[in-house]
Design a protein around this motif. Sequence first.
Motif, PDB file in Angstrom:
ATOM      1  N   ASN A 321      40.916  52.416  57.042  1.00  0.00           N
ATOM      2  CA  ASN A 321      41.033  53.002  55.706  1.00  0.00           C
ATOM      3  C   ASN A 321      40.469  52.150  54.578  1.00  0.00           C
ATOM      4  O   ASN A 321      40.578  52.538  53.416  1.00  0.00           O
ATOM      5  CB  ASN A 321      42.503  53.330  55.410  1.00  0.00           C
ATOM      6  CG  ASN A 321      42.945  54.577  56.140  1.00  0.00           C
ATOM      7  OD1 ASN A 321      42.341  55.629  55.994  1.00  0.00           O
ATOM      8  ND2 ASN A 321      43.965  54.443  56.982  1.00  0.00           N
ATOM      9  N   LEU A 322      39.867  51.001  54.897  1.00  0.00           N
ATOM     10  CA  LEU A 322      39.243  50.244  53.813  1.00  0.00           C
ATOM     11  C   LEU A 322      37.798  50.690  53.675  1.00  0.00           C
ATOM     12  O   LEU A 322      37.092  50.820  54.684  1.00  0.00           O
ATOM     13  CB  LEU A 322      39.300  48.730  54.066  1.00  0.00           C
ATOM     14  CG  LEU A 322      38.797  47.935  52.851  1.00  0.00           C
ATOM     15  CD1 LEU A 322      39.901  47.778  51.806  1.00  0.00           C
ATOM     16  CD2 LEU A 322      38.255  46.567  53.238  1.00  0.00           C
ATOM     17  N   ASP A 323      37.378  50.910  52.446  1.00  0.00           N
ATOM     18  CA  ASP A 323      36.008  51.343  52.155  1.00  0.00           C
ATOM     19  C   ASP A 323      35.737  52.750  52.699  1.00  0.00           C
ATOM     20  O   ASP A 323      34.604  53.089  53.017  1.00  0.00           O
ATOM     21  CB  ASP A 323      34.999  50.336  52.731  1.00  0.00           C
ATOM     22  CG  ASP A 323      33.646  50.397  52.025  1.00  0.00           C
ATOM     23  OD1 ASP A 323      33.643  50.629  50.801  1.00  0.00           O
ATOM     24  OD2 ASP A 323      32.602  50.234  52.684  1.00  0.00           O
ATOM     25  N   ARG A 324      36.779  53.543  52.779  1.00  0.00           N
ATOM     26  CA  ARG A 324      36.651  54.913  53.267  1.00  0.00           C
ATOM     27  C   ARG A 324      37.142  55.865  52.176  1.00  0.00           C
ATOM     28  O   ARG A 324      38.135  55.582  51.507  1.00  0.00           O
ATOM     29  CB  ARG A 324      37.544  55.055  54.505  1.00  0.00           C
ATOM     30  CG  ARG A 324      37.715  56.474  55.004  1.00  0.00           C
ATOM     31  CD  ARG A 324      38.873  56.526  55.995  1.00  0.00           C
ATOM     32  NE  ARG A 324      38.865  57.785  56.733  1.00  0.00           N
ATOM     33  CZ  ARG A 324      39.744  58.078  57.684  1.00  0.00           C
ATOM     34  NH1 ARG A 324      40.673  57.195  58.034  1.00  0.00           N
ATOM     35  NH2 ARG A 324      39.702  59.226  58.309  1.00  0.00           N
ATOM     36  N   GLU A 325      36.472  56.987  52.019  1.00  0.00           N
ATOM     37  CA  GLU A 325      36.941  57.968  51.032  1.00  0.00           C
ATOM     38  C   GLU A 325      38.372  58.368  51.341  1.00  0.00           C
ATOM     39  O   GLU A 325      38.701  58.674  52.479  1.00  0.00           O
ATOM     40  CB  GLU A 325      36.036  59.209  51.053  1.00  0.00           C
ATOM     41  CG  GLU A 325      34.709  58.938  50.374  1.00  0.00           C
ATOM     42  CD  GLU A 325      33.779  60.147  50.362  1.00  0.00           C
ATOM     43  OE1 GLU A 325      34.248  61.269  50.641  1.00  0.00           O
ATOM     44  OE2 GLU A 325      32.587  59.942  50.063  1.00  0.00           O
ATOM     45  N   GLY A 326      39.212  58.317  50.340  1.00  0.00           N
ATOM     46  CA  GLY A 326      40.623  58.626  50.544  1.00  0.00           C
ATOM     47  C   GLY A 326      41.437  57.429  50.994  1.00  0.00           C
ATOM     48  O   GLY A 326      42.645  57.523  51.172  1.00  0.00           O
ATOM     49  N   GLY A 327      40.775  56.303  51.179  1.00  0.00           N
ATOM     50  CA  GLY A 327      41.474  55.076  51.567  1.00  0.00           C
ATOM     51  C   GLY A 327      41.511  54.107  50.394  1.00  0.00           C
ATOM     52  O   GLY A 327      41.659  54.510  49.243  1.00  0.00           O
ATOM     53  N   ALA A 328      41.362  52.811  50.696  1.00  0.00           N
ATOM     54  CA  ALA A 328      41.283  51.791  49.652  1.00  0.00           C
ATOM     55  C   ALA A 328      39.810  51.493  49.429  1.00  0.00           C
ATOM     56  O   ALA A 328      39.100  51.135  50.374  1.00  0.00           O
ATOM     57  CB  ALA A 328      42.032  50.534  50.081  1.00  0.00           C
ATOM     58  N   MET A 329      39.356  51.662  48.183  1.00  0.00           N
ATOM     59  CA  MET A 329      37.917  51.541  47.917  1.00  0.00           C
ATOM     60  C   MET A 329      37.652  50.538  46.791  1.00  0.00           C
ATOM     61  O   MET A 329      38.567  50.048  46.153  1.00  0.00           O
ATOM     62  CB  MET A 329      37.349  52.911  47.562  1.00  0.00           C
ATOM     63  CG  MET A 329      37.559  53.936  48.663  1.00  0.00           C
ATOM     64  SD  MET A 329      36.628  55.442  48.378  1.00  0.00           S
ATOM     65  CE  MET A 329      34.970  54.930  48.889  1.00  0.00           C
ATOM     66  N   PHE A 330      36.372  50.286  46.582  1.00  0.00           N
ATOM     67  CA  PHE A 330      35.983  49.361  45.518  1.00  0.00           C
ATOM     68  C   PHE A 330      35.219  50.115  44.436  1.00  0.00           C
ATOM     69  O   PHE A 330      34.489  51.059  44.738  1.00  0.00           O
ATOM     70  CB  PHE A 330      35.132  48.230  46.088  1.00  0.00           C
ATOM     71  CG  PHE A 330      35.872  47.402  47.103  1.00  0.00           C
ATOM     72  CD1 PHE A 330      36.811  46.468  46.703  1.00  0.00           C
ATOM     73  CD2 PHE A 330      35.661  47.599  48.463  1.00  0.00           C
ATOM     74  CE1 PHE A 330      37.517  45.721  47.633  1.00  0.00           C
ATOM     75  CE2 PHE A 330      36.365  46.856  49.407  1.00  0.00           C
ATOM     76  CZ  PHE A 330      37.293  45.918  48.992  1.00  0.00           C
ATOM     77  N   THR A 331      35.379  49.639  43.196  1.00  0.00           N
ATOM     78  CA  THR A 331      34.725  50.311  42.075  1.00  0.00           C
ATOM     79  C   THR A 331      33.297  49.796  41.900  1.00  0.00           C
ATOM     80  O   THR A 331      32.900  48.781  42.475  1.00  0.00           O
ATOM     81  CB  THR A 331      35.489  50.045  40.769  1.00  0.00           C
ATOM     82  OG1 THR A 331      35.520  48.639  40.556  1.00  0.00           O
ATOM     83  CG2 THR A 331      36.902  50.586  40.837  1.00  0.00           C
ATOM     84  N   ARG A 332      32.543  50.499  41.075  1.00  0.00           N
ATOM     85  CA  ARG A 332      31.202  50.070  40.680  1.00  0.00           C
ATOM     86  C   ARG A 332      31.100  50.265  39.169  1.00  0.00           C
ATOM     87  O   ARG A 332      30.479  51.207  38.689  1.00  0.00           O
ATOM     88  CB  ARG A 332      30.177  50.924  41.428  1.00  0.00           C
ATOM     89  CG  ARG A 332      28.791  50.356  41.455  1.00  0.00           C
ATOM     90  CD  ARG A 332      27.996  51.012  42.578  1.00  0.00           C
ATOM     91  NE  ARG A 332      26.616  50.608  42.554  1.00  0.00           N
ATOM     92  CZ  ARG A 332      25.635  51.331  42.009  1.00  0.00           C
ATOM     93  NH1 ARG A 332      25.896  52.493  41.451  1.00  0.00           N
ATOM     94  NH2 ARG A 332      24.401  50.874  42.029  1.00  0.00           N
ATOM     95  N   PRO A 333      31.748  49.365  38.435  1.00  0.00           N
ATOM     96  CA  PRO A 333      31.834  49.575  36.989  1.00  0.00           C
ATOM     97  C   PRO A 333      30.507  49.315  36.286  1.00  0.00           C
ATOM     98  O   PRO A 333      29.664  48.557  36.776  1.00  0.00           O
ATOM     99  CB  PRO A 333      32.878  48.547  36.548  1.00  0.00           C
ATOM    100  CG  PRO A 333      32.827  47.482  37.590  1.00  0.00           C
ATOM    101  CD  PRO A 333      32.430  48.157  38.880  1.00  0.00           C
ATOM    102  N   ALA A 334      30.344  49.952  35.134  1.00  0.00           N
ATOM    103  CA  ALA A 334      29.096  49.826  34.382  1.00  0.00           C
ATOM    104  C   ALA A 334      28.832  48.379  33.971  1.00  0.00           C
ATOM    105  O   ALA A 334      27.692  47.935  33.933  1.00  0.00           O
ATOM    106  CB  ALA A 334      29.138  50.731  33.155  1.00  0.00           C
ATOM    107  N   VAL A 335      29.911  47.633  33.656  1.00  0.00           N
ATOM    108  CA  VAL A 335      29.753  46.184  33.500  1.00  0.00           C
ATOM    109  C   VAL A 335      30.365  45.572  34.757  1.00  0.00           C
ATOM    110  O   VAL A 335      31.571  45.669  34.977  1.00  0.00           O
ATOM    111  CB  VAL A 335      30.486  45.642  32.256  1.00  0.00           C
ATOM    112  CG1 VAL A 335      30.352  44.119  32.193  1.00  0.00           C
ATOM    113  CG2 VAL A 335      29.937  46.270  30.993  1.00  0.00           C
ATOM    114  N   ASP A 336      29.524  44.996  35.577  1.00  0.00           N
ATOM    115  CA  ASP A 336      30.011  44.511  36.863  1.00  0.00           C
ATOM    116  C   ASP A 336      30.660  43.142  36.690  1.00  0.00           C
ATOM    117  O   ASP A 336      30.020  42.106  36.855  1.00  0.00           O
ATOM    118  CB  ASP A 336      28.861  44.438  37.862  1.00  0.00           C
ATOM    119  CG  ASP A 336      29.396  44.247  39.277  1.00  0.00           C
ATOM    120  OD1 ASP A 336      30.612  44.004  39.416  1.00  0.00           O
ATOM    121  OD2 ASP A 336      28.594  44.340  40.222  1.00  0.00           O
TER     122      ASP A 336
END
Length: 713
Positions: A321-336
């Motif tokens: 469930n890590l890095d999976r849709e519906g699991g625990a994911m990471f953001t990609r913010p406009a200011v990284d």
Amino acid sequence: MTTHTRTCTLCEAMCGLVLEIEADGVTTIRGDQDDPLSRGHVCPKAVGLKDLHEDPDRLRRPLRREGSAWREISWDEALAETAARLRAVQDAHGRDAVAIYQGNPTVHNYGSMLFAPPFARALRSKNTYSATSVDQLPHMLAAHLMFGHQLMLPVPDLDRTRFLLVLGANPVVSNGSLMTAPDVRRRLEAIRGRGGRVVVVDPRRTETAAIADAHHFVRPGGDAYLLLGMLHTLFAEGRVALGPCEGLTDGLGDVRRVVERFPPERVAARTGMGAETIRALARDFASAGPAVAYGRVGTSTQEFGALACWLVTVLNVVTGNLDREGGAMFTRPAVDVLKQTGRGHFGRWKSRVRGLPEFGGELPVAAMAEEMDTPGEGQIRALVTSAGNPVLSTPNGARLERALAGLDFMVSVDLYLNETTRFAHVLLPPTGPLEHDHYDLAFHALAIRNTARYSEAIFEPAEGARHDWQIWNELTWRMARGSRVDRVRARVRAAALARLGPSGLLEAGLRVGPHGARAYPPRLGLGVRDLRGAPHGIDLGPLEPCLPGRLFTRDRRLALAPALLVGDVARLEARLEGDAPAPGGLDLIGRRELRSNNSWMHNSARLVKGPARCTLRIHPADAAARGLRDGARARVTSRVGAVVAPVEVSDEMMPGVVSLPHGWGHGRPGVRLEIAAAHPGVSVNDLTDEQAVDALSGNAAFSGVRVEVAAEP
Ligand SMILES: Nc1nc2c(c(=O)[nH]1)N[C@H]1C(S)=C(S)[C@@H](COP(=O)(O)OP(=O)(O)OC[C@H]3O[C@@H](n4cnc5c(=O)[nH]c(N)nc54)[C@H](O)[C@@H]3O)O[C@H]1N2
Ligand SMILES: Nc1nc2c(c(=O)[nH]1)N[C@H]1C(S)=C(S)[C@@H](COP(=O)(O)OP(=O)(O)OC[C@H]3O[C@@H](n4cnc5c(=O)[nH]c(N)nc54)[C@H](O)[C@@H]3O)O[C@H]1N2
Ligand code: SF4
Ligand SMILES: [Mo]
């Protein structure tokens, strides 16, 4: 009348607001229906922004303390005196003699986030503290060790998950933390609406538990044991499947060897949950389709905080469930922010008195008072505080209070004369939130969806007023040392930075971010101008899988079993036996309330009205055993102190556990908070113990303070 948009900066939810302004006042504040993330949601605290703006107690001019009186002084005088006295302390006693504490609202103020760090670096003091070590430090340590970056924090993909396991968080009240998710209630209900499940593990049947499918009481500090028992089940029953993390993860065998030692039967008593319940929870989680375990303050502010935070992520990884849709994911913010800040480091130096480890250049704030009141080389003799109230927010606030009274010099950058800042010699009040522009550098990076929203200032600051960032920028150059040339250089640099201001730095951050400028094919990309042109915010889409590319580890692999964490399991195992509650003793935990905000916003009449909030909640059986009834007064005593609080008898408490919210205790003399002082409450941190920390990370262990409770005549 004019209409303005604004992001609320009071909590992490980043709700979009629409404000109507007349003459010089706010007339209405409502939710912004066009905000792509908050979609019109607001909570009752939002109107507090109006009260904050208009509050006569909010400080507007620098003050100098003369005995017990405060006198207004000019900005130039205040800044010059501050710099001179801080420099003098460092000259006489060394760099480490000046400490700094940065409180929680710093993260909600992008000017402070950008301009306070250069000042803190210029101090070059090991005595650097913040709210991190009474909060999310263990989450950051786990991220640093597993993913190679302290801010690479996995966020629950709330809108697509089918199973949310909540440990030690109450997002229906807190509105989500390390999980920016406005209108959490509706998003949790939507999980159930699409046939998914929400399960809460908490020593109190919380407001979040009330709308969940299931709730399990856990004994405070039992989460790491519970997670080990769940993982044991998954390995024993062949339910481990790494999914997206297959092929990029090291340490699975080490994790297996660790969890083998913790069959559910072994941990059941310590968790307060039955072995079969633990097994069933593990099976449900593993077979639910996209599922995510989410742990927050209740899992990080405890004796095994780092282990608990680590094991939450391990559970997500080994169930695919890590890095999976519906699991625990990471953001990609406009200011990284991950690319703009350090990856973190741990244990490079230790605190002087107790030997607690630094993390990312900061020492645990549980050590701050002893660094002040223990004589010797390197003792703290001066303090800078900003946007914080550690007397009410850090363990054993009463000891800190005594230590503050003995400092040679203290300066506070704050909106109020509160329980902490009343000890300052100089007070530097910045502009209020509606008087400066805003962009959420931190919370866009922790949101359940990628969006970007910029807010203009709504009110002109008063003549001569300073923003937080201007205060830091001026102090930085005034503190500069070295030759005349060095000092001139510092002043020129500060002037250049002042011309850019926070929005200039934001522009630079956006340009190099994932939606910024590109050479091939050429593109100018997202800039502040675009954000200004989209006052309701810009939607940048749902979270997307990003591993292994996003990893910051040297080998670009996910470290599932960092040696430091695996090594700490022995400490947990040793505590398993002999951790029974003392007879007659109870375990104290905290509590957040919707209308309260850490140690502040209690000076808003409409937020504090109604029944008293600072109450001791206790299970009916524990109350009866002590002859306590609803509304009675109870004396609560711990190793470090005692308070008397009104009792609320409630079966929402786990037997053996009592709860008292933090951030109260406004009855102290010398505070200039008229409304708060009329609803003072008591400070739970007069009971919490500065010696109780997660020995690995140094984070405060607020959960499970051993207390005695007795009727107060
Ligand atoms: N027992 C117990 N203790 C806890 C907790 C718990 O759960 N239990 N929670 C902990 C957690 S998670 C946290 S984050 C801490 C928070 O504790 P602190 O770090 O002390 O933060 P706050 O109480 O939010 O600080 C409020 C102060 O910030 C000032 N302020 C607000 N906005 C600004 C601004 O823009 N600029 C400046 N200069 N000042 C501003 C306000 O005027 C107010 O005086 O408390 C911790 N303490
Ligand atoms: N209204 C409001 N919102 C806030 C804040 C506020 O003060 N008021 N503060 C903001 C801040 S600074 C933060 S960090 C976030 C925090 O956000 P959350 O983590 O959601 O905050 P809490 O409501 O303190 O939830 C912690 C939960 O952990 C439970 N708990 C205590 N000990 C244990 C334990 O050992 N194990 C388990 N499993 N559970 C335990 C408590 O009963 C509580 O329900 O909230 C933010 N939002
Ligand atoms: S949930 Fe948080 S961000 Fe939203 S209105 Fe309330 S305090 Fe503001
Ligand atoms: Mo926090």
